[in-house]
Design an enzyme around this catalytic site. Structure first.
Site, PDB file in Angstrom:
ATOM      1  N   TYR A 150      20.369 -23.011  14.050  1.00  9.58           N
ATOM      2  CA  TYR A 150      20.486 -21.853  14.932  1.00  9.58           C
ATOM      3  C   TYR A 150      20.077 -20.566  14.223  1.00  9.58           C
ATOM      4  O   TYR A 150      20.001 -20.494  13.000  1.00  9.58           O
ATOM      5  CB  TYR A 150      21.926 -21.717  15.446  1.00  9.58           C
ATOM      6  CG  TYR A 150      22.915 -21.280  14.386  1.00  9.58           C
ATOM      7  CD1 TYR A 150      23.214 -19.930  14.175  1.00  9.58           C
ATOM      8  CD2 TYR A 150      23.535 -22.216  13.574  1.00  9.58           C
ATOM      9  CE1 TYR A 150      24.101 -19.535  13.197  1.00  9.58           C
ATOM     10  CE2 TYR A 150      24.431 -21.839  12.581  1.00  9.58           C
ATOM     11  CZ  TYR A 150      24.706 -20.490  12.394  1.00  9.58           C
ATOM     12  OH  TYR A 150      25.579 -20.106  11.416  1.00  9.58           O
ATOM     13  N   PHE A 210      21.699 -11.902  12.351  1.00  9.03           N
ATOM     14  CA  PHE A 210      22.891 -11.788  11.506  1.00  9.03           C
ATOM     15  C   PHE A 210      23.273 -13.107  10.858  1.00  9.03           C
ATOM     16  O   PHE A 210      24.064 -13.161   9.929  1.00  9.03           O
ATOM     17  CB  PHE A 210      24.083 -11.218  12.295  1.00  9.03           C
ATOM     18  CG  PHE A 210      24.512 -12.085  13.463  1.00  9.03           C
ATOM     19  CD1 PHE A 210      25.381 -13.147  13.275  1.00  9.03           C
ATOM     20  CD2 PHE A 210      24.035 -11.827  14.745  1.00  9.03           C
ATOM     21  CE1 PHE A 210      25.763 -13.941  14.340  1.00  9.03           C
ATOM     22  CE2 PHE A 210      24.418 -12.621  15.815  1.00  9.03           C
ATOM     23  CZ  PHE A 210      25.282 -13.681  15.608  1.00  9.03           C
ATOM     24  N   ASP A 211      22.703 -14.201  11.356  1.00  4.53           N
ATOM     25  CA  ASP A 211      23.027 -15.494  10.763  1.00  4.53           C
ATOM     26  C   ASP A 211      21.953 -16.497  11.154  1.00  4.53           C
ATOM     27  O   ASP A 211      21.486 -16.495  12.285  1.00  4.53           O
ATOM     28  CB  ASP A 211      24.393 -15.957  11.287  1.00  4.53           C
ATOM     29  CG  ASP A 211      24.958 -17.130  10.491  1.00  4.53           C
ATOM     30  OD1 ASP A 211      24.355 -17.489   9.463  1.00  4.53           O
ATOM     31  OD2 ASP A 211      25.997 -17.670  10.898  1.00  4.53           O
ATOM     32  N   ILE A 225      32.645 -20.121  18.585  1.00  4.52           N
ATOM     33  CA  ILE A 225      32.869 -19.209  19.714  1.00  4.52           C
ATOM     34  C   ILE A 225      32.788 -19.994  21.032  1.00  4.52           C
ATOM     35  O   ILE A 225      32.117 -21.022  21.110  1.00  4.52           O
ATOM     36  CB  ILE A 225      31.855 -18.036  19.696  1.00  4.52           C
ATOM     37  CG1 ILE A 225      30.413 -18.556  19.741  1.00  4.52           C
ATOM     38  CG2 ILE A 225      32.083 -17.137  18.486  1.00  4.52           C
ATOM     39  CD1 ILE A 225      29.370 -17.466  19.938  1.00  4.52           C
ATOM     40  N   TYR A 248      32.747 -12.807  19.964  1.00  5.24           N
ATOM     41  CA  TYR A 248      33.799 -12.317  19.063  1.00  5.24           C
ATOM     42  C   TYR A 248      34.643 -11.194  19.653  1.00  5.24           C
ATOM     43  O   TYR A 248      35.447 -10.593  18.957  1.00  5.24           O
ATOM     44  CB  TYR A 248      33.177 -11.885  17.724  1.00  5.24           C
ATOM     45  CG  TYR A 248      32.589 -13.060  16.978  1.00  5.24           C
ATOM     46  CD1 TYR A 248      33.402 -13.890  16.212  1.00  5.24           C
ATOM     47  CD2 TYR A 248      31.231 -13.348  17.063  1.00  5.24           C
ATOM     48  CE1 TYR A 248      32.880 -14.978  15.537  1.00  5.24           C
ATOM     49  CE2 TYR A 248      30.702 -14.440  16.392  1.00  5.24           C
ATOM     50  CZ  TYR A 248      31.522 -15.254  15.629  1.00  5.24           C
ATOM     51  OH  TYR A 248      31.004 -16.334  14.967  1.00  5.24           O
ATOM     52  N   PHE A 296      21.705 -16.425  20.654  1.00  5.47           N
ATOM     53  CA  PHE A 296      21.487 -17.502  19.695  1.00  5.47           C
ATOM     54  C   PHE A 296      20.314 -18.350  20.151  1.00  5.47           C
ATOM     55  O   PHE A 296      20.203 -18.679  21.332  1.00  5.47           O
ATOM     56  CB  PHE A 296      22.722 -18.413  19.610  1.00  5.47           C
ATOM     57  CG  PHE A 296      23.886 -17.791  18.910  1.00  5.47           C
ATOM     58  CD1 PHE A 296      23.981 -17.819  17.525  1.00  5.47           C
ATOM     59  CD2 PHE A 296      24.897 -17.182  19.641  1.00  5.47           C
ATOM     60  CE1 PHE A 296      25.071 -17.248  16.883  1.00  5.47           C
ATOM     61  CE2 PHE A 296      25.986 -16.611  19.012  1.00  5.47           C
ATOM     62  CZ  PHE A 296      26.077 -16.646  17.615  1.00  5.47           C
TER      63      PHE A 296
END
Length: 188
Positions: free
Chosen positions: A39, A50-51, A70, A96, A113
């Site tokens: 992902y 961010f990831d 999540i 979040y 995502f």
């Protein structure tokens, strides 16, 4: 890009298929709850990544429905098939929330995502079948073992009877030899 599907009915989790899976691809299920995904997570507001698992090509694994990820992921991944790549937009309520996830994710952030479902598999130690299948299989094994044990008993009995019969024959032979021996002795 495919049509956008509202998975929650309130616009909280939107999914658009980027790459379709093969039609016979498997999907996560109660007996295949462990999913492996690649992902990339992007902040909708800034389009900042961010990831990501792309850089080191790792796979992220988790069990669906356990609340370890999540909410949006638990919801969206159930609708995916192995090999599918989808863009999932998650409103804060399904991500979040108002707390965010400092330092990377600010409060009330909408996240995007791009997720690829790489695999789904059973829990360790679980069979592919459901619990009732598993029970049936164990019963069947038990039955087979009992039958095998009964047959073994039967064989053992037969062997012991055969042994006893053989021993009796040997005994009878010895007896008759003794008789003969005595007879010869007397004849001299």
């Amino acid at each position: 890009m495919g049509d956008v599907i509202d998975l929650t009915g309130d616009g909280g989790v939107l999914k658009a298929i980027i790459r379709k899976a093969k039609s016979d691809a498997i999907a996560p299920a109660d007996n295949l709850p462990i999913v492996d995904v690649h992902y990339e997570g992007i902040l909708a507001e800034t389009e900042e990544v961010f990831d990501t698992t792309r850089e080191d090509n790792t796979v992220f694994s988790f069990e669906l429905g356990k609340g370890t990820v999540i909410k949006a992921w638990d919801i969206a991944l159930r609708t995916m098939k192995v090999g599918e790549v989808a863009k999932i937009t998650c409103k804060p309520d399904y991500a979040y929330g108002s707390a965010g996830s400092p330092p990377d994710i600010p409060p009330d952030a909408t996240l995007i995502f791009e997720v690829e479902l790489v695999a789904c598999r059973p829990r360790k130690g679980a069979s592919m079948g459901s619990v009732s299948d598993e029970k049936a299989r164990l019963m069947e094994l038990k039955k087979q073992r009992e039958i095998a044990a009964a047959l073994k008993e039967e064989e053992k009995k037969k062997r012991e009877e055969a042994k006893a019969a053989a021993a009796a024959r040997v005994q009878a032979k010895l007896e008759s030899k003794k008789q003969q021996g005595r007879g010869k002795g007397k004849a001299k």
